[in-house]
Write an enzyme that holds these catalytic residues in place. Structure first.
Site, PDB file in Angstrom:
ATOM      1  N   HIS A   1       6.679  19.015   4.683  1.00 22.89           N
ATOM      2  CA  HIS A   1       8.098  19.303   4.827  1.00 22.89           C
ATOM      3  C   HIS A   1       8.375  19.774   6.251  1.00 22.89           C
ATOM      4  CE1 HIS A   1       9.045  19.822   0.256  1.00 22.89           C
ATOM      5  NE2 HIS A   1       8.447  18.680   0.538  1.00 22.89           N
TER       6      HIS A   1
ATOM      7  N   GLU B   1       9.584  22.473   7.574  1.00 23.21           N
ATOM      8  CA  GLU B   1       9.107  23.808   7.935  1.00 23.21           C
ATOM      9  C   GLU B   1       7.601  23.800   8.179  1.00 23.21           C
ATOM     10  OE1 GLU B   1      12.232  24.478   4.629  1.00 23.21           O
ATOM     11  OE2 GLU B   1      10.941  22.872   5.371  1.00 23.21           O
TER      12      GLU B   1
ATOM     13  N   ALA C   1      34.520 -20.545  -5.032  1.00 25.87           N
ATOM     14  CA  ALA C   1      35.477 -21.633  -5.247  1.00 25.87           C
ATOM     15  C   ALA C   1      35.447 -22.089  -6.702  1.00 25.87           C
ATOM     16  CB  ALA C   1      35.149 -22.799  -4.319  1.00 25.87           C
TER      17      ALA C   1
ATOM     18  N   LEU D   1      17.366 -10.951  -2.094  1.00 25.44           N
ATOM     19  CA  LEU D   1      17.686  -9.519  -2.161  1.00 25.44           C
ATOM     20  C   LEU D   1      16.769  -8.661  -1.296  1.00 25.44           C
ATOM     21  CD1 LEU D   1      18.688  -8.779  -5.861  1.00 25.44           C
ATOM     22  CD2 LEU D   1      20.151  -9.243  -3.899  1.00 25.44           C
TER      23      LEU D   1
ATOM     24  N   LEU E   1      29.120  -7.768 -13.780  1.00 23.00           N
ATOM     25  CA  LEU E   1      28.396  -6.514 -13.607  1.00 23.00           C
ATOM     26  C   LEU E   1      29.270  -5.481 -12.900  1.00 23.00           C
ATOM     27  CD1 LEU E   1      25.650  -5.182 -14.121  1.00 23.00           C
ATOM     28  CD2 LEU E   1      24.957  -5.907 -11.826  1.00 23.00           C
TER      29      LEU E   1
ATOM     30  N   ALA F   1      31.588  -3.936 -15.365  1.00 20.74           N
ATOM     31  CA  ALA F   1      30.893  -3.007 -16.262  1.00 20.74           C
ATOM     32  C   ALA F   1      30.721  -1.642 -15.610  1.00 20.74           C
ATOM     33  CB  ALA F   1      29.533  -3.584 -16.657  1.00 20.74           C
TER      34      ALA F   1
END
Length: 350
Positions: free
Chosen positions: A57, A59, A169, A210, A278, A281
């Site tokens: 972390h 610190e 389209a 994707l 989707l 929804a």
């Protein structure tokens, strides 16, 4: 906000925020945090920042750099030091062990598992102050904070549309509604998320990759999890299941169930690129937190709508959104100029 803090402490908090925003930190379940250690004269002794889940972390990173010089310093941190043991030990205990005299943090930790660091520090006799840079720290970790407070991922819905609200389209073709500049900007936004989400219809019809790609259309190193949502069986040869990035098929039509599963997998930001069904929804479930719309200077007159039926029959029931940004994207090689709208749902509307 700065009342009661020295110029050196204010400058250190700005520096800690810069460190927290260091580019290249992988997305994941942890917030972005920076830390600066100051001596009594306001000089910087050491700096540190968190580099992703499983790494020290902020610190601990700064304390390791400072060594024995950390004793008697003021630790300026963008987030309340944690008070639990996960992959690493509690930052509160590390600060106590290092002999830090004072801790100044910007944002309180909203995670009930990790919170309590300030109390632990005070119990050990360390002076603690908070609030300086709180708004900036929350803005930096906006998505993470939202996800922790709501116990679900933040959802950004992105879509492209013609001037008359068409996403495809009449013959089903949709490449390309948006111009090249918009598509490049989409990859920039994809890289800020840890989940790409579409429905089974999109996979079956469009066979998308994707992935996040650069200007040369090459996959970048860090990829979001690719998720397809729906009960339909899909051919494993679809590109979403290739080796370019990890993939997951959530066999549910329930947006809340899908987000609960993703939150349990430590995912905090979902980029929704599914089709109109989707999107509808998620809208009807009130699970859209941000909307990104690329409006192309095109007219089709007919074709698929950008969102499916929401059950709205009168203007008084319209779903309302608040515009947070409007940008005209400069044309790329294709010469098309699109307008990008950034919107947030009006409270109580979506």
């Amino acid at each position: 906000m700065t009342e009661g803090y020295t110029p050196a402490e204010q400058a250190a908090m700005l520096r800690a925020l810069e460190l927290a925003a260091t580019p290249g930190v992988p997305l994941g379940p942890n917030p972005r945090v920076g830390c600066v250690l100051l001596d009594d004269d306001g000089r910087i002794i050491a700096e540190g920042y968190h580099r992703g889940a499983g790494t020290p972390h902020a610190e601990a990173d700064a304390l390791a750099s400072a060594g024995d010089a950390a004793r008697g310093t003021t630790a300026v941190v963008t987030l309340e030091p944690c008070n639990h043991t996960g992959r690493t030990g509690p930052c509160s205990e590390a600060l106590i062990a290092a002999g830090v005299r004072r801790v100044l943090f910007a944002q309180g930790d909203p995670n009930p598992i990790a919170a309590g660091g300030a109390e632990r520090l005070r119990a050990a006799g360390i002076e603690v102050a908070s609030g300086l840079g709180n708004e900036e720290a929350r803005a930096l970790n906006q998505v993470w904070t939202f996800a922790v407070e709501h116990e679900r991922p933040f959802v950004t819905w992105k879509f492209a549309t013609t001037l008359d609200g068409r996403s495809a389209a009449a013959d089903g073709t949709s490449r390309w509604v948006s111009g090249m500049a918009s598509r490049r900007d989409t990859h920039r936004l994809r890289a800020l998320c840890d989940v790409m989400l579409v429905g089974t219809n999109t996979v079956a019809l469009d066979n998308p990759r994707l992935t996040v790609r650069d200007h040369d259309d090459q996959d970048v190193d860090l990829q979001p999890l690719r998720v397809v949502m729906g009960e339909r069986d899909l051919d494993p040869s679809h590109r979403i299941f290739d080796e370019a990035a990890d993939s997951l098929h959530l066999r549910t039509r329930d947006p809340r169930a899908a987000l609960a599963r993703l939150f349990a997998l430590d995912k905090r930001h979902v980029f929704l690129e599914g089709g109109p069904t989707l999107a509808a929804a998620f809208l009807q479930a009130d699970l859209i937190d941000e909307v990104v719309v690329y409006v192309a200077p095109l007219l089709l007159g007919s074709g698929a709508s950008a969102v499916a039926d929401l059950g709205i029959t009168t203007m008084s029931d319209a779903r309302r959104l608040e515009v947070s940004d409007v940008s005209v994207l400069p044309p790329a090689e294709d010469g098309q100029t699109d307008v990008r709208l950034m919107l947030r749902p009006t409270k109580g509307s979506i």
